[in-house]
Scaffold this motif. Structure first.
Motif, PDB file in Angstrom:
ATOM      1  N   TYR A  51      32.253  50.839  36.058  1.00 46.23           N
ATOM      2  CA  TYR A  51      32.876  49.534  35.868  1.00 46.23           C
ATOM      3  C   TYR A  51      32.265  48.727  34.729  1.00 46.23           C
ATOM      4  O   TYR A  51      32.795  47.682  34.357  1.00 46.23           O
ATOM      5  N   VAL A  69      44.475  40.701  42.103  1.00 44.22           N
ATOM      6  CA  VAL A  69      43.434  40.997  43.091  1.00 44.22           C
ATOM      7  C   VAL A  69      44.082  41.674  44.300  1.00 44.22           C
ATOM      8  O   VAL A  69      44.953  41.088  44.955  1.00 44.22           O
ATOM      9  N   GLN A 109      29.571  45.386  46.301  1.00 42.65           N
ATOM     10  CA  GLN A 109      30.841  44.927  45.747  1.00 42.65           C
ATOM     11  C   GLN A 109      30.671  43.575  45.061  1.00 42.65           C
ATOM     12  O   GLN A 109      31.349  43.284  44.071  1.00 42.65           O
ATOM     13  N   LEU A 149      31.705  42.765  41.193  1.00 40.26           N
ATOM     14  CA  LEU A 149      32.588  41.662  40.829  1.00 40.26           C
ATOM     15  C   LEU A 149      31.897  40.697  39.860  1.00 40.26           C
ATOM     16  O   LEU A 149      32.532  40.187  38.933  1.00 40.26           O
ATOM     17  N   ASP A 150      30.589  40.462  40.046  1.00 43.62           N
ATOM     18  CA  ASP A 150      29.856  39.610  39.107  1.00 43.62           C
ATOM     19  C   ASP A 150      29.943  40.174  37.684  1.00 43.62           C
ATOM     20  O   ASP A 150      30.150  39.434  36.714  1.00 43.62           O
ATOM     21  N   MET A 180      33.549  35.405  46.289  1.00 41.97           N
ATOM     22  CA  MET A 180      33.785  36.344  45.191  1.00 41.97           C
ATOM     23  C   MET A 180      35.029  35.959  44.397  1.00 41.97           C
ATOM     24  O   MET A 180      35.017  35.930  43.165  1.00 41.97           O
ATOM     25  N   LEU A 181      36.106  35.651  45.095  1.00 41.82           N
ATOM     26  CA  LEU A 181      37.365  35.384  44.403  1.00 41.82           C
ATOM     27  C   LEU A 181      37.334  34.050  43.670  1.00 41.82           C
ATOM     28  O   LEU A 181      37.936  33.905  42.593  1.00 41.82           O
ATOM     29  N   LEU A 229      35.611  34.796  40.450  1.00 38.64           N
ATOM     30  CA  LEU A 229      36.494  35.491  39.519  1.00 38.64           C
ATOM     31  C   LEU A 229      37.517  34.528  38.920  1.00 38.64           C
ATOM     32  O   LEU A 229      37.812  34.580  37.723  1.00 38.64           O
ATOM     33  N   VAL A 263      41.125  43.479  40.031  1.00 41.97           N
ATOM     34  CA  VAL A 263      40.107  44.139  40.844  1.00 41.97           C
ATOM     35  C   VAL A 263      40.653  44.458  42.224  1.00 41.97           C
ATOM     36  O   VAL A 263      41.655  43.892  42.668  1.00 41.97           O
ATOM     37  N   CYS A 297      36.041  47.582  43.243  1.00 46.59           N
ATOM     38  CA  CYS A 297      34.659  47.162  43.470  1.00 46.59           C
ATOM     39  C   CYS A 297      33.964  48.002  44.535  1.00 46.59           C
ATOM     40  O   CYS A 297      32.732  47.923  44.679  1.00 46.59           O
ATOM     41  N   THR A 352      34.185  37.167  50.693  1.00 40.19           N
ATOM     42  CA  THR A 352      35.365  37.398  49.858  1.00 40.19           C
ATOM     43  C   THR A 352      35.803  36.121  49.152  1.00 40.19           C
ATOM     44  O   THR A 352      36.089  36.122  47.953  1.00 40.19           O
ATOM     45  N   VAL A 372      39.070  44.824  46.231  1.00 43.02           N
ATOM     46  CA  VAL A 372      37.914  44.522  47.079  1.00 43.02           C
ATOM     47  C   VAL A 372      38.247  44.917  48.512  1.00 43.02           C
ATOM     48  O   VAL A 372      39.321  44.588  49.024  1.00 43.02           O
TER      49      VAL A 372
END
Length: 356
Positions: free
Chosen positions: A241, A55, A278, A282-283, A338-339, A342, A299, A266, A335, A301
Motif C-alpha cells: 500500500y 470507502v 488497519q 489508513l494513516d 479512521m474515516l 481520511l 479504501v 487496509c 472506524t 476496511v
C-alpha cells in the motif's frame, strides 16, 4: 452396467428460482434509485471526475443479520456526515472463499450448524440488502458463486472479485456481465498481473453457461464491463500500500491501457492479519492523498460493532453479538475515527458537496 456418475453425491435439493425470491422480496423504487445513483457516483470517482474517495467498510462477513443491520444503522449517519469527502458503501459479504475448509458464509450455511439451508440464506441476504437500502445505505459484496448474482446483484452497488478467484475464467466471465463497478484483488502472492489480466478479460464480451431469472440453464452473452479496477491487498511477501507500490502499480496499469487508479484494502496481507494495523495502513493512505496522489480512488476496511474476532462455539448462544467469526475487525468507534481522518485528508480537494 457400472454406475459412472454421482459417485460422490449423496443429496440434491431443489433451489428456489431467482424469480421466486425476487417476487417474495421485490426491488423497491427506493432501493433501485439508491443503487443506480451510487453506482454512478462510484464510476465518477473511478474516472477521477469526482475527487471524493470511495470507502467499502463493514464486517469481514455477515453471520447475524440483526447485528449487520445495527451496524448499518450506525454507519448511515456517518455516511451522511462525511458525504462531502467520502462515498461510504457498506461491506456486506455473504460468501467466503476458504483456503482449505471452514464456514462458507451466510448464504451457504445461514444457521451456522452445517445444515446448508441455502434457500433461507438467499432470502436472508436479499432482505438485509433491501433493509440497508431503505436506511439509505448502499452495499458492496464479493460474488463467489456464479449463480448468486441472479438473486442479489440488483441490490449491490460495488463488487469485489477476490484474490483466490481473480485468475478464474468463470469469475472473469461473470464480471463481464455484472452491472456495477468491479474491484479485482491482486493474487495472494502479491502479483498484480492476474488482476490486470482479469480487468482486460472482463471488459470484453463473453458467452458462457449460466442460469436465467427463472433458474433455467442458459447460454449467457455479455457486453463486457468497462468499470474494473485494481484492489491492492498485499501478498505473501508483505504489504503493497505504500507510495512506491502504488506508483509502480499505476505505471503497470497505464502500460496495459488500464485505469491507473486503484483501491487499497487496509486488511488482509496489508495489515499482516493484525486488524489493529488497519489504522496504520489508513494513516499512510491519508498521507498519500493529502500529498496530492491521484492514483488512490478509495479504501476497504474490515469493521464491526466490536473489535476482534471469535470462533464459532458449539453452543451458538455463546456468540458475542456484533463480533466477527471470520477475519478480525476494528470496532465501529475506531472506524469512525479512521474515516474522519481520511475525509480530512481529501477535504481540500473537494471544494463543494456532491448533490445526493
Amino acid at each position: 452396467m457400472h454406475k459412472t456418475q454421482d459417485l460422490h453425491v449423496v443429496e440434491t435439493r431443489p433451489l428456489a428460482s431467482p424469480a421466486l425470491i425476487h417476487h417474495e422480496l421485490p426491488l423497491t423504487e427506493t432501493a433501485a434509485d439508491l443503487v443506480t445513483k451510487t453506482r454512478d457516483r462510484i464510476r465518477n470517482i473511478l474516472y477521477n471526475e469526482d475527487r471524493r474517495l470511495l470507502v467499502i467498510v463493514g464486517p469481514c462477513s455477515v453471520h447475524d443479520v440483526d447485528a449487520a443491520l445495527d451496524y448499518g444503522q450506525k454507519l448511515a449517519p456517518l455516511r451522511d456526515e462525511l458525504s462531502d469527502s467520502l462515498e461510504i458503501v457498506m461491506r456486506v459479504y455473504f460468501e467466503k472463499p476458504r483456503t482449505n475448509i471452514g464456514w462458507k458464509g451466510l448464504i451457504n450455511d445461514p444457521h451456522l450448524d452445517n445444515s446448508y439451508d441455502i434457500n433461507t440464506g438467499l432470502r436472508l441476504a436479499r432482505k438485509l440488502l433491501l433493509d440497508l437500502a431503505h436506511l439509505g445505505l448502499p452495499a458492496a459484496t464479493e460474488l463467489l458463486d456464479p449463480i448468486t448474482p441472479q438473486y442479489i446483484a440488483d441490490v449491490i452497488a460495488w463488487t469485489a472479485i477476490g484474490a483466490r478467484t481473480t485468475e478464474s475464467q468463470t469469475h472473469r466471465e461473470m464480471a463481464s456481465g455484472l452491472s456495477m463497478p468491479i474491484g479485482f484483488k491482486n493474487n495472494t502472492d502479491g502479483s498484480l498481473l492476474a488482476a490486470m489480466n482479469a480487468m482486460l478479460a472482463a471488459s470484453g464480451s463473453h458467452h458462457f453457461l449460466g442460469i436465467n431469472h427463472h433458474g433455467l440453464a442458459s447460454i449467457v452473452t455479455t457486453t463486457g464491463n468497462p468499470d474494473g479496477h485494481l484492489v491492492l491487498r498485499g501478498g505473501k511477501h508483505g504489504p503493497n500500500y505504500d507510495i512506491t507500490h502504488v506508483e509502480q502499480a499505476a505505471n503497470e496499469l497505464a502500460e496495459l491501457g488500464l485505469n491507473p487508479r486503484m483501491m487499497v484494502d487496509c486488511s488482509h496481507a496489508n495489515s499482516q492479519k493484525d486488524h489493529r494495523k488497519q489504522l496504520d495502513v489508513l494513516d499512510n493512505i491519508a498521507e498519500q492523498v493529502k500529498a496530492g496522489s491521484r492514483h488512490i480512488l478509495g479504501v476497504m476496511v474490515e469493521s464491526h460493532l466490536l473489535e476482534g474476532k471469535q470462533p464459532i462455539p458449539q453452543d451458538l448462544s455463546q456468540l458475542k453479538y456484533g463480533q466477527s467469526i471470520t477475519d478480525a475487525c476494528v470496532s465501529f468507534d475506531q472506524t469512525a475515527t479512521m474515516l474522519r481522518k481520511l475525509a480530512s485528508a481529501i477535504a481540500p480537494f473537494t471544494s463543494q458537496a456532491v448533490t445526493r
